[in-house]
Design a protein around this motif. Structure first.
Motif, PDB file in Angstrom:
ATOM      1  N   GLU A  35       0.808  -1.216   0.000  1.00 35.40           N
ATOM      2  CA  GLU A  35       0.000   0.000   0.000  1.00 35.40           C
ATOM      3  C   GLU A  35       0.844   1.270   0.000  1.00 35.40           C
ATOM      4  O   GLU A  35       0.312   2.378   0.009  1.00 35.40           O
ATOM      5  N   GLY A  36       2.156   1.125   0.052  1.00 36.13           N
ATOM      6  CA  GLY A  36       3.041   2.281   0.017  1.00 36.13           C
ATOM      7  C   GLY A  36       3.471   2.793   1.376  1.00 36.13           C
ATOM      8  O   GLY A  36       4.020   3.890   1.485  1.00 36.13           O
ATOM      9  N   PHE A  37       3.240   1.995   2.427  1.00 34.31           N
ATOM     10  CA  PHE A  37       3.634   2.421   3.771  1.00 34.31           C
ATOM     11  C   PHE A  37       4.999   1.846   4.143  1.00 34.31           C
ATOM     12  O   PHE A  37       5.278   0.672   3.897  1.00 34.31           O
ATOM     13  N   VAL A  38       5.807   2.705   4.744  1.00 39.21           N
ATOM     14  CA  VAL A  38       7.130   2.325   5.221  1.00 39.21           C
ATOM     15  C   VAL A  38       6.997   1.983   6.701  1.00 39.21           C
ATOM     16  O   VAL A  38       6.517   2.800   7.482  1.00 39.21           O
ATOM     17  N   HIS A  39       7.414   0.790   7.071  1.00 45.11           N
ATOM     18  CA  HIS A  39       7.370   0.341   8.466  1.00 45.11           C
ATOM     19  C   HIS A  39       8.767   0.524   9.052  1.00 45.11           C
ATOM     20  O   HIS A  39       9.736  -0.039   8.525  1.00 45.11           O
ATOM     21  N   LEU A  40       8.850   1.306  10.127  1.00 48.22           N
ATOM     22  CA  LEU A  40      10.133   1.627  10.748  1.00 48.22           C
ATOM     23  C   LEU A  40      10.144   1.236  12.212  1.00 48.22           C
ATOM     24  O   LEU A  40       9.121   1.314  12.895  1.00 48.22           O
ATOM     25  N   ASN A  41      11.313   0.865  12.677  1.00 44.00           N
ATOM     26  CA  ASN A  41      11.541   0.587  14.086  1.00 44.00           C
ATOM     27  C   ASN A  41      12.431   1.702  14.625  1.00 44.00           C
ATOM     28  O   ASN A  41      13.560   1.867  14.171  1.00 44.00           O
ATOM     29  N   MET A  42      11.900   2.472  15.564  1.00 40.94           N
ATOM     30  CA  MET A  42      12.690   3.527  16.209  1.00 40.94           C
ATOM     31  C   MET A  42      13.514   2.871  17.309  1.00 40.94           C
ATOM     32  O   MET A  42      12.965   2.145  18.139  1.00 40.94           O
ATOM     33  N   MET A  43      14.805   3.120  17.318  1.00 40.73           N
ATOM     34  CA  MET A  43      15.705   2.425  18.239  1.00 40.73           C
ATOM     35  C   MET A  43      16.460   3.407  19.124  1.00 40.73           C
ATOM     36  O   MET A  43      16.466   4.606  18.882  1.00 40.73           O
ATOM     37  N   GLY A  44      17.110   2.858  20.147  1.00 38.53           N
ATOM     38  CA  GLY A  44      17.886   3.670  21.072  1.00 38.53           C
ATOM     39  C   GLY A  44      16.984   4.636  21.815  1.00 38.53           C
ATOM     40  O   GLY A  44      15.841   4.314  22.144  1.00 38.53           O
ATOM     41  N   SER A  45      17.483   5.832  22.047  1.00 34.61           N
ATOM     42  CA  SER A  45      16.687   6.808  22.798  1.00 34.61           C
ATOM     43  C   SER A  45      15.440   7.236  22.037  1.00 34.61           C
ATOM     44  O   SER A  45      14.475   7.707  22.634  1.00 34.61           O
ATOM     45  N   CYS A  46      15.415   7.041  20.717  1.00 36.48           N
ATOM     46  CA  CYS A  46      14.216   7.385  19.929  1.00 36.48           C
ATOM     47  C   CYS A  46      13.062   6.433  20.226  1.00 36.48           C
ATOM     48  O   CYS A  46      11.907   6.804  20.067  1.00 36.48           O
ATOM     49  N   GLY A  47      13.370   5.216  20.636  1.00 37.39           N
ATOM     50  CA  GLY A  47      12.342   4.226  20.900  1.00 37.39           C
ATOM     51  C   GLY A  47      11.398   4.614  22.017  1.00 37.39           C
ATOM     52  O   GLY A  47      10.210   4.332  21.959  1.00 37.39           O
ATOM     53  N   GLY A  48      11.898   5.285  23.036  1.00 33.04           N
ATOM     54  CA  GLY A  48      11.051   5.639  24.162  1.00 33.04           C
ATOM     55  C   GLY A  48      10.831   7.126  24.327  1.00 33.04           C
ATOM     56  O   GLY A  48      10.234   7.565  25.295  1.00 33.04           O
TER      57      GLY A  48
END
Length: 77
Positions: A35-48
């Protein structure tokens, strides 16, 4: 899923990563769906981080959509 689009997504993320790294975070491309969506995992301090939603929407998603017209949006996993 186009290998070319995946490469373009990684190129954009590589341009954004130095700013994320400066704050102790990072982002990982999980998938680009049909559908054109990018799935991202935010890691490190960005995760929380409470600002990660703003970073994702105003920074990462905006830049991806500007650079790659096929991108409809970004989803965090």
């Amino acid at each position: 899923m186009s290998a070319e689009i995946l490469s373009q997504i990684e190129d954009v993320l590589d341009q954004i990563r130095p700013a994320l790294h400066a704050d102790g975070g990072d982002v990982e491309l999980v998938e680009y769906d049909d559908e054109g969506f990018v799935h991202l995992n935010m890691m490190g301090s960005c995760g929380g981080c409470p600002m990660s939603t703003a970073t994702l929407t105003l920074g990462i998603e905006a830049e991806l959509r500007r650079a790659i017209p096929e991108v409809e949006g970004v989803i965090t996993v």
